[in-house]
Design a protein around this motif. Structure first.
Motif, mmCIF file in Angstrom:
data_model
loop_
_atom_site.group_PDB
_atom_site.id
_atom_site.type_symbol
_atom_site.label_atom_id
_atom_site.label_comp_id
_atom_site.label_asym_id
_atom_site.label_seq_id
_atom_site.Cartn_x
_atom_site.Cartn_y
_atom_site.Cartn_z
ATOM 1 N N PHE A 328 9.153 0.968 -43.229
ATOM 2 C CA PHE A 328 8.051 0.017 -43.172
ATOM 3 C C PHE A 328 7.338 -0.018 -44.526
ATOM 4 N N ARG A 329 6.965 -1.208 -44.932
ATOM 5 C CA ARG A 329 6.285 -1.367 -46.213
ATOM 6 C C ARG A 329 4.890 -0.751 -46.169
ATOM 7 N N ARG A 330 4.453 -0.183 -47.303
ATOM 8 C CA ARG A 330 3.106 0.364 -47.425
ATOM 9 C C ARG A 330 2.485 -0.193 -48.702
ATOM 10 N N VAL A 331 1.299 -0.805 -48.579
ATOM 11 C CA VAL A 331 0.658 -1.473 -49.699
ATOM 12 C C VAL A 331 -0.853 -1.334 -49.555
ATOM 13 N N THR A 332 -1.575 -1.262 -50.671
ATOM 14 C CA THR A 332 -3.026 -1.137 -50.627
ATOM 15 C C THR A 332 -3.675 -2.502 -50.409
ATOM 16 N N VAL A 333 -4.951 -2.464 -50.007
ATOM 17 C CA VAL A 333 -5.708 -3.707 -49.859
ATOM 18 C C VAL A 333 -5.770 -4.433 -51.198
ATOM 19 N N ALA A 334 -6.072 -3.690 -52.270
ATOM 20 C CA ALA A 334 -6.137 -4.304 -53.600
ATOM 21 C C ALA A 334 -4.796 -4.892 -53.993
ATOM 22 N N THR A 392 4.261 -3.676 -41.730
ATOM 23 C CA THR A 392 3.577 -3.323 -42.975
ATOM 24 C C THR A 392 2.336 -2.496 -42.687
ATOM 25 N N PHE A 393 2.168 -1.409 -43.445
ATOM 26 C CA PHE A 393 0.933 -0.642 -43.429
ATOM 27 C C PHE A 393 0.097 -1.063 -44.640
ATOM 28 N N VAL A 394 -1.097 -1.560 -44.391
ATOM 29 C CA VAL A 394 -2.052 -1.840 -45.467
ATOM 30 C C VAL A 394 -3.066 -0.703 -45.448
ATOM 31 N N HIS A 395 -3.238 -0.009 -46.585
ATOM 32 C CA HIS A 395 -4.101 1.170 -46.587
ATOM 33 C C HIS A 395 -5.090 1.111 -47.750
ATOM 34 N N SER A 396 -5.910 2.145 -47.854
ATOM 35 C CA SER A 396 -6.965 2.245 -48.869
ATOM 36 C C SER A 396 -7.988 1.124 -48.694
ATOM 37 N N TYR A 397 -8.599 1.085 -47.520
ATOM 38 C CA TYR A 397 -9.630 0.095 -47.224
ATOM 39 C C TYR A 397 -10.958 0.522 -47.858
ATOM 40 N N PRO A 398 -11.779 -0.443 -48.268
ATOM 41 C CA PRO A 398 -13.098 -0.106 -48.811
ATOM 42 C C PRO A 398 -13.966 0.607 -47.776
ATOM 43 N N ASP A 409 -10.577 11.170 -51.615
ATOM 44 C CA ASP A 409 -10.936 12.184 -52.604
ATOM 45 C C ASP A 409 -10.852 11.590 -54.007
ATOM 46 N N GLY A 410 -11.941 11.690 -54.746
ATOM 47 C CA GLY A 410 -11.945 11.195 -56.112
ATOM 48 C C GLY A 410 -12.298 9.736 -56.253
ATOM 49 N N ASP A 411 -12.420 8.999 -55.136
ATOM 50 C CA ASP A 411 -12.773 7.572 -55.214
ATOM 51 C C ASP A 411 -13.527 7.184 -53.949
ATOM 52 N N PRO A 412 -14.814 7.445 -53.874
ATOM 53 C CA PRO A 412 -15.591 7.183 -52.653
ATOM 54 C C PRO A 412 -15.730 5.702 -52.304
ATOM 55 N N PHE A 413 -15.316 4.788 -53.198
ATOM 56 C CA PHE A 413 -15.326 3.361 -52.854
ATOM 57 C C PHE A 413 -14.305 3.080 -51.748
ATOM 58 N N LEU A 414 -13.229 3.899 -51.693
ATOM 59 C CA LEU A 414 -12.136 3.691 -50.748
ATOM 60 C C LEU A 414 -12.163 4.756 -49.652
#
Length: 432
Positions: A328-334, A392-398, A409-414
């Motif tokens: 399955f595809r994995r992609v960030t929101v950005a 598809t998995f969309v990850h790293s949501y705001p 960890d290291g990026d509290p925006f996400l």
């Protein structure tokens, strides 16, 4: 007309429209007459020994001569869906929970019961006993030796020519939909198979199934408008749950390290083909794991469900082919935003004025107080979400749109959060 049992029922002519109220009145009159003649108008002592599907599976491959030699006797029962009366012989088609089977009746075998049968109606439930044979056209059929009316149907079914096409009626009268549409019955059966698989898989993986309260003092676990009720004994306002999250998390705190619930949720909001105020959801929690582990679990779950319910990983749904055998595809929101809006500057995706200008240019409405995270999601949902047809998995949501999710960890925006999409629809939401 010929009474040759090797013939199959001929096609009937298209019927003229009939007043439904008149039909109901006629059927009620038949029931009244039946009550006068029969001490038990709705008998409850008929016991079938086979379903239609079992008969076809067990004897569908036998030739006519082999069937005759075997003299297979069956007792089947079901709703009469079709009928063709040909003088001293008739065909009918009975439908039970597994499918349909044709039956053949003769006056010289059934006597007075055959005459009564000619006055029965489509929709009546019959019980028959007889031997299997094959008609001249090759259809497996029961040659009836005993025939009984088990249930008198008082309301006419939709005629076979027009069926039950009205979507409103199909959903409000689901029982009629199940009678008339085999595809609807298949959906119910597939749902049962799906839930059975989910339980078996999670139980085998060490998860514990629980039930949590449906009435809650505080609605939580999601952002939605709740249904409000009142607990008389406690003299307290209560809410039907919008999610079981808060109680399931308490169970994890209590030491149940892997826990799940196949639960009913209630959200007092819109009604559409994608949203229902009352719906079923699987929710699970696992200690010593993160959102990547949950993505792996969902991927295994989807493949296993496909194999358990449809028996394969490549199949069609709503006219489109799907292949669950591939990773399955994995992609960030950005990543999704940039993929579907190549003109955007990747270095300015957290710049609120820049994102507002982008939304205005794309015709996407937003509120004055929306931050960069909310604006990103508006752009993603309007330009990219509908394109997610393959798994598809969309990850790293705001973090702004991800309450209760762990900040990255290291990026509290996400946040360590994902959503899973198939066919342009979100099927799962998970997070650390």
């Amino acid at each position: 007309m010929s009474s040759n049992p090797t013939e199959s029922a001929p096609p009937a002519a298209t019927p003229e429209p009939v007043d439904e109220n008149k039909l109901i009145a006629e059927r009620r009159a038949k029931l009244a007459s039946l009550r006068e003649r029969e001490p038990v108008p709705f008998p409850n002592d008929f016991r079938r020994d086979a379903l239609a599907a079992d008969v076809h599976a067990g004897y569908g491959a036998l030739e006519a001569a082999a069937l005759e030699a075997a003299a297979v006797r069956v007792r089947v029962a079901g709703r009469m869906m079709l009928r063709s009366i040909m003088g001293k012989a008739s065909f009918a088609r009975l439908q039970d929970s597994s499918g349909q089977i044709q039956v053949f009746m003769q006056k010289n075998v059934l006597g007075e019961v055959y005459d009564a049968f000619k006055g029965w109606d489509i929709g009546d439930i019959l019980g028959v006993e007889g031997t299997l044979f094959r008609t001249r056209t090759g259809e497996l059929t029961v040659k009836v030796e005993s025939l009984r009316l088990l249930v008198k149907s008082l309301r006419p079914l939709p005629d076979k020519w027009h069926g039950l096409a009205d979507t409103e009626v199909r959903y409000r009268q689901r029982y009629v939909d199940l009678i008339m549409n085999e595809a609807s019955r298949e959906v119910f059966l597939k749902r049962t198979q799906l839930v059975r698989f989910l339980r078996a898989m999670l139980d085998a993986t060490g998860f514990v199934e629980v039930e949590t309260p449906m009435m809650q003092a505080i609605p939580g676990g999601a952002t939605a408008r709740p249904f409000v009720t009142h607990h008389n004994a406690l003299d307290q306002k209560m809410y039907l749950r919008i999610a079981p999250e808060l109680y399931l998390k308490r169970l994890v705190v209590g030491g149940l390290e892997r826990v799940y619930e196949i639960n009913r949720n209630f959200r007092n909001e819109g009604l559409s083909t994608r949203h229902n105020p009352e719906f079923t959801m699987l929710e699970l929690y696992q200690a010593y794991a993160d959102y990547r582990d949950l993505m792996d679990l969902v991927e295994r779950m989807m493949r296993g469900a496909a194999e358990a319910v449809v028996g394969k990983l490549q199949f069609e749904s709503q006219g489109r082919a799907y292949d669950l055998s591939q990773p399955f595809r994995r992609v960030t929101v950005a990543g999704m935003i940039l993929e579907h809006n190549p003109g955007l500057d990747a270095t300015r995706l957290r710049d609120v004025p820049y994102l507002r200008e982008a939304c205005t240019r794309l015709g996407i409405p937003f509120k004055p107080g929306d931050g960069a995270g909310k604006l990103q999601i508006e752009i993603f949902e309007k330009t990219g979400e509908h394109t997610l047809l393959d798994p598809t998995f969309v990850h790293s949501y705001p973090a702004e749109v991800s309450p209760l999710s762990r900040a990255t960890d290291g990026d509290p925006f996400l946040t360590d959060r994902f959503e899973f999409f198939v066919g342009g629809r979100e099927l799962a939401n998970g997070f650390s």
